[in-house]
Scaffold this motif. Sequence first.
Motif, PDB file in Angstrom:
ATOM      1  N   VAL A   1      -4.799  10.150  -2.654  1.00 26.02           N
ATOM      2  CA  VAL A   1      -5.598   9.078  -2.063  1.00 26.02           C
ATOM      3  C   VAL A   1      -6.964   9.655  -1.705  1.00 26.02           C
ATOM      4  CG1 VAL A   1      -3.681   7.652  -1.248  1.00 26.02           C
ATOM      5  CG2 VAL A   1      -4.573   9.452   0.240  1.00 26.02           C
TER       6      VAL A   1
ATOM      7  N   THR B   1       0.946   3.884  -3.212  1.00 27.36           N
ATOM      8  CA  THR B   1       0.276   5.180  -3.070  1.00 27.36           C
ATOM      9  C   THR B   1       1.233   6.347  -2.831  1.00 27.36           C
ATOM     10  OG1 THR B   1      -0.104   4.893  -0.688  1.00 27.36           O
ATOM     11  CG2 THR B   1      -1.834   4.096  -2.211  1.00 27.36           C
ATOM     12  N   LYS B   2       2.495   6.078  -2.568  1.00 23.87           N
ATOM     13  CA  LYS B   2       3.451   7.152  -2.291  1.00 23.87           C
ATOM     14  C   LYS B   2       3.485   8.146  -3.457  1.00 23.87           C
ATOM     15  CE  LYS B   2       8.195   8.047  -0.935  1.00 23.87           C
ATOM     16  NZ  LYS B   2       9.510   7.469  -0.712  1.00 23.87           N
TER      17      LYS B   2
ATOM     18  N   PHE C   1      -5.628   7.012  -6.012  1.00 24.14           N
ATOM     19  CA  PHE C   1      -6.103   5.729  -5.502  1.00 24.14           C
ATOM     20  C   PHE C   1      -7.281   5.949  -4.565  1.00 24.14           C
ATOM     21  CE2 PHE C   1      -1.768   4.646  -6.599  1.00 24.14           C
ATOM     22  CZ  PHE C   1      -1.870   3.346  -7.080  1.00 24.14           C
TER      23      PHE C   1
ATOM     24  N   ILE D   1      -9.041   4.507  -1.462  1.00 17.63           N
ATOM     25  CA  ILE D   1      -8.509   3.643  -0.408  1.00 17.63           C
ATOM     26  C   ILE D   1      -9.526   3.304   0.686  1.00 17.63           C
ATOM     27  CG2 ILE D   1      -6.148   4.383  -0.873  1.00 17.63           C
ATOM     28  CD1 ILE D   1      -6.291   6.086   1.701  1.00 17.63           C
TER      29      ILE D   1
ATOM     30  N   ARG E   1       1.370  12.057   0.366  1.00 17.15           N
ATOM     31  CA  ARG E   1       0.262  11.850  -0.556  1.00 17.15           C
ATOM     32  C   ARG E   1      -0.667  13.050  -0.494  1.00 17.15           C
ATOM     33  NH1 ARG E   1       1.544   7.885   2.672  1.00 17.15           N
ATOM     34  NH2 ARG E   1       2.013   5.830   1.876  1.00 17.15           N
TER      35      ARG E   1
ATOM     36  N   ARG F   1      -1.897  10.534 -10.687  1.00 14.61           N
ATOM     37  CA  ARG F   1      -2.294   9.203 -10.215  1.00 14.61           C
ATOM     38  C   ARG F   1      -3.075   9.318  -8.920  1.00 14.61           C
ATOM     39  NH1 ARG F   1       1.478   3.768  -9.695  1.00 14.61           N
ATOM     40  NH2 ARG F   1      -0.270   2.342 -10.010  1.00 14.61           N
TER      41      ARG F   1
ATOM     42  N   PHE G   1       0.833  -1.200   0.000  1.00 12.44           N
ATOM     43  CA  PHE G   1       0.000   0.000   0.000  1.00 12.44           C
ATOM     44  C   PHE G   1       0.873   1.259   0.000  1.00 12.44           C
ATOM     45  CE2 PHE G   1      -2.016   3.461   2.261  1.00 12.44           C
ATOM     46  CZ  PHE G   1      -3.235   3.583   1.626  1.00 12.44           C
ATOM     47  N   ARG G   2       1.852   1.306   0.893  1.00 13.86           N
ATOM     48  CA  ARG G   2       2.734   2.488   0.975  1.00 13.86           C
ATOM     49  C   ARG G   2       3.462   2.725  -0.341  1.00 13.86           C
ATOM     50  NH1 ARG G   2       3.856   0.369   5.971  1.00 13.86           N
ATOM     51  NH2 ARG G   2       5.839  -0.500   5.257  1.00 13.86           N
TER      52      ARG G   2
ATOM     53  N   ASN H   1      -4.164  14.020   0.106  1.00 15.25           N
ATOM     54  CA  ASN H   1      -5.314  13.378   0.738  1.00 15.25           C
ATOM     55  C   ASN H   1      -6.601  14.106   0.348  1.00 15.25           C
ATOM     56  OD1 ASN H   1      -4.355  11.397   3.265  1.00 15.25           O
ATOM     57  ND2 ASN H   1      -2.813  12.831   2.548  1.00 15.25           N
TER      58      ASN H   1
ATOM     59  N   ALA I   1       1.062   9.799  -4.692  1.00 15.71           N
ATOM     60  CA  ALA I   1      -0.208   9.860  -5.423  1.00 15.71           C
ATOM     61  C   ALA I   1      -1.274  10.538  -4.567  1.00 15.71           C
ATOM     62  CB  ALA I   1      -0.659   8.449  -5.796  1.00 15.71           C
TER      63      ALA I   1
END
Length: 158
Positions: free
Chosen positions: A39, A34-35, A91, A93, A58, A89, A30-31, A60, A37
């Motif tokens: 989330v 998503t680093k 994600f 989550i 990230r 990018r 996960f880290r 947020n 990117a």
Amino acid sequence: MEAIVAVYADWGIGAGGTQPLALTADRKFFREMTKGAAVICGRRTLGDFPGGRPLPGRENIILSRTVAQIPGAKVANSPEAAAALAQGRAFVIGGASVYRQMLPWCTQVYVTKIDACPQSDVFFPNLDADPRWRCADAGQTAWENGVAYRFCRYVPAE
């Protein structure tokens, strides 16, 4: 947009606001994924982060209809607004309702399948049973503390 999730054998993802069984390998995955990117998550998922604060490294984006501001994060009051805020990018989550709302925007989903079935009270949609999705990469089975898991990647069915 992409989603990333760890699911149990019954596609459960949590109970009581947290993961009843978390794997170190999944947290590392996960880290790494998503680093750097964006989330996108809900307010309750944010509360399960360390210190209840946005994840470092990230962008947020919190999807919430009840909160207007969160220090260190952008707040969106609809899935459309969250998608518009995500630059580059991004994600999705969690939690469960955010996954359901944002899944139509996702072009792929990274699923850590954990071969265990702890009691869950929230679930991710079963992509194996959904004709709109197909598993593009089933991953190799690995083990952590006696628990089998594998990293899978789903894409929209053609």
